[in-house]
Scaffold this active site. Structure first.
Site, PDB file in Angstrom:
ATOM      1  N   GLN A  74       0.837  -1.194   0.000  1.00 44.32           N
ATOM      2  CA  GLN A  74       0.000   0.000   0.000  1.00 44.32           C
ATOM      3  C   GLN A  74       0.878   1.253   0.000  1.00 44.32           C
ATOM      4  OE1 GLN A  74      -3.615   0.116   2.474  1.00 44.32           O
ATOM      5  NE2 GLN A  74      -2.781   1.956   3.411  1.00 44.32           N
ATOM      6  N   ARG A  90       7.528   7.163  -1.506  1.00 43.35           N
ATOM      7  CA  ARG A  90       7.755   7.746  -0.175  1.00 43.35           C
ATOM      8  C   ARG A  90       8.894   7.070   0.573  1.00 43.35           C
ATOM      9  NH1 ARG A  90       3.810   5.363   4.137  1.00 43.35           N
ATOM     10  NH2 ARG A  90       3.784   3.172   3.513  1.00 43.35           N
ATOM     11  N   HIS A  94      -0.350  12.917   0.218  1.00 40.15           N
ATOM     12  CA  HIS A  94      -0.926  12.432   1.487  1.00 40.15           C
ATOM     13  C   HIS A  94      -0.725  13.513   2.566  1.00 40.15           C
ATOM     14  CE1 HIS A  94      -2.113   9.890   4.713  1.00 40.15           C
ATOM     15  NE2 HIS A  94      -1.872   8.740   4.099  1.00 40.15           N
ATOM     16  N   ASP A 138     -12.615   7.852   7.123  1.00 40.47           N
ATOM     17  CA  ASP A 138     -11.725   7.440   6.036  1.00 40.47           C
ATOM     18  C   ASP A 138     -12.554   7.349   4.766  1.00 40.47           C
ATOM     19  OD1 ASP A 138      -9.716   6.522   4.440  1.00 40.47           O
ATOM     20  OD2 ASP A 138      -9.205   4.780   5.668  1.00 40.47           O
ATOM     21  N   GLU A 152      -6.341  14.835   1.261  1.00 38.79           N
ATOM     22  CA  GLU A 152      -5.328  14.312   0.360  1.00 38.79           C
ATOM     23  C   GLU A 152      -5.834  14.331  -1.087  1.00 38.79           C
ATOM     24  OE1 GLU A 152      -4.375  10.385   1.871  1.00 38.79           O
ATOM     25  OE2 GLU A 152      -5.195  10.972   3.822  1.00 38.79           O
TER      26      GLU A 152
END
Length: 296
Positions: A81, A86, A159, A203, A264
């Site tokens: 995920q 990153r 994000h 979420d 985001e």
């Protein structure tokens, strides 16, 4: 000097406003601090690692080439995920503009995390451009498919962890009437609520949000963060609340969910498809604008 480079990070200070500063790790090209008019705008976990040992919890991590777990695509299905952008060390390309001070970072398969890039055998170049204005911060991404034969499919997401004073008297506006996928309930519906409030874990992925929608984080009637998107049709709104925060080892303090909200912008409800030689561009701008309520 408005640009300072070390082995691990780049610090930008606005040449005319020394109280406006942004700090960017080369690891992940992650913005982990943005101070505007002397006030920190981003939330950062006190337990986060800034030594390149693991992705940053907070700031603005970059999500590429996959958002959640993709089980359908033959290449993306093997990636974890949030992908590998990153947790790869990006190349600092240098300063491209004096005022507003602007810098660029690049990532290609040669710099990407070696354990993960072998699972996604694509030829690509990512260019991240960061511009610090007096009272705003712009991040732009360019994705180029450098393959001569192979189509590339991917997600992109900024994000962004925004700092708030108290999430329980804070809301996110201008998403009313949008189609949302609730990742907790695992259902899709049109959200008729006038604003997004926070009294439990949230979420949600708001899909195909019109570009003229200016998303705002508002506290007691005053906008504290305003977000403008370009070519990023989706917006994730997330707060982990009590149980999720307690289960994340790098989330500190455990009641830190009270001082943050993630808004985001991204392209995550479906995949960007990029033919060989093609380029895709997108951006977000963060600032503190006047209250603007956009109804359904």
């Amino acid at each position: 000097m408005s640009i300072q480079e070390t082995d691990t990070q780049v610090i930008i200070t606005h040449p005319n406003h020394s109280d406006s500063v942004v700090k960017i790790l080369k690891y992940g090209a992650t913005i982990y601090s943005w101070v505007s008019k002397g006030s920190e705008q981003l939330w950062l976990s006190s337990a986060t690692k800034l030594d390149g040992s693991k992705p940053v919890r907070g700031g603005i991590p970059l999500v590429f080439p996959v958002f959640g777990k993709n089980t359908a695509d033959e290449y993306l299905k093997d990636l974890p995920q949030h992908g590998f952008a990153r947790n790869s060390t990006w190349e600092f390309l240098g300063q491209t503009r004096q005022n507003p001070p602007t810098v660029q970072f690049a990532l290609s398969p040669e710099q990407a995390n070696p354990d993960l890039i072998k699972l996604w055998p694509m030829d690509f170049t990512l260019i991240l451009t960061v511009s610090l204005h007096k009272e705003s911060l712009t991040t732009k991404i360019e994705v180029k498919n450098t393959s001569e034969t192979k189509e590339m499919k991917f997600n992109w997401l900024f994000h962004t962890y925004l700092r708030v004073e108290d999430i329980e008297d804070t809301f996110v506006s201008n998403l009313a009437g949008m189609t949302t996928y609730d990742q907790l309930l695992q259902i899709t519906y049109d959200d008729k609520h006038p604003v997004v409030t926070f009294h439990e874990e949230v979420d949600k992925i708001y899909k195909e949000v019109p570009e003229d929608r200016i998303i705002q984080v508002v506290r007691k009637g005053v906008p504290i963060h305003t977000l403008k998107r370009s070519n990023l049709p989706d917006a994730v709104v997330w707060n982990p609340w009590i149980e999720k925060s307690s289960g994340m080892g790098d989330f500190e303090p455990k009641d830190g969910y009270l001082q943050m909200v993630c808004v985001e912008p991204g392209h995550v409800h479906d995949l960007v498809k990029l033919a060989p030689g093609e380029t895709w561009n997108a951006s977000q701008k963060l600032f503190n604008g006047e209250l603007k309520y956009q109804a359904i």
